[in-house]
Design a protein around this motif. Sequence first.
Motif: not given
Length: 190
Positions: A1-15, A41-44, A51-54
């Motif tokens: 589940m943590a990986g899903d949140k991280r991916e959600l944050i990254l995908d949303t940040a791209i948008e 977000i700050y948990n990750y 975020v941009l670096e990731e």
Amino acid sequence: MAGDKRELILDTAIEVMAEEGYYYTKMSWIADRAGIAVGTIYNYFNGKEEVLEEIFAREFEKRLELLNELEASRDLSVISKVELFLVRHFKEIKRNPALGNILVREKEFPKKEGSINNYLDKLPNAIESLLIEGKESGELDIDNPALIAAIIFGGIQGVVERSIKKENLEMLDDASAEIISLLKLRATNN
């Protein structure tokens, strides 16, 4: 589940960053679009710079992994390896133009050494390794593989940037063949 949140944050940040630009993007906008609390977000991530670096790390690692896989393949010519890399890269950008926008527009942010700059060096170096293989095998007649790799890398960035600015993603369909046609001019079997 943590990986899903991280991916959600990254995908949303791209948008969000593709729409607003890195400099203007606020973490609260990413959180709102993702439907999560800003604190999540700050948990990750420590901030938008991380975020941009990731985003860069994730995408450039995919490209480097592909180049390493192609380099290890002994049944393909060097030109075929470069072409396969270009085709897959442009296909990914066409599938996700917001990502392409981030990769070409935000490469200057943040300015700190390491991180993004490290990836911007690794990719041309990996292309150079392929070109050295072509030179050593006699497939390519090139004197300066580093220069040719820089030209290819610059071409990749230029094509992506132009196709996104002009909102002409169809340009990406022909980009691989055009870049490869230039490289074939240096093939020894012309």
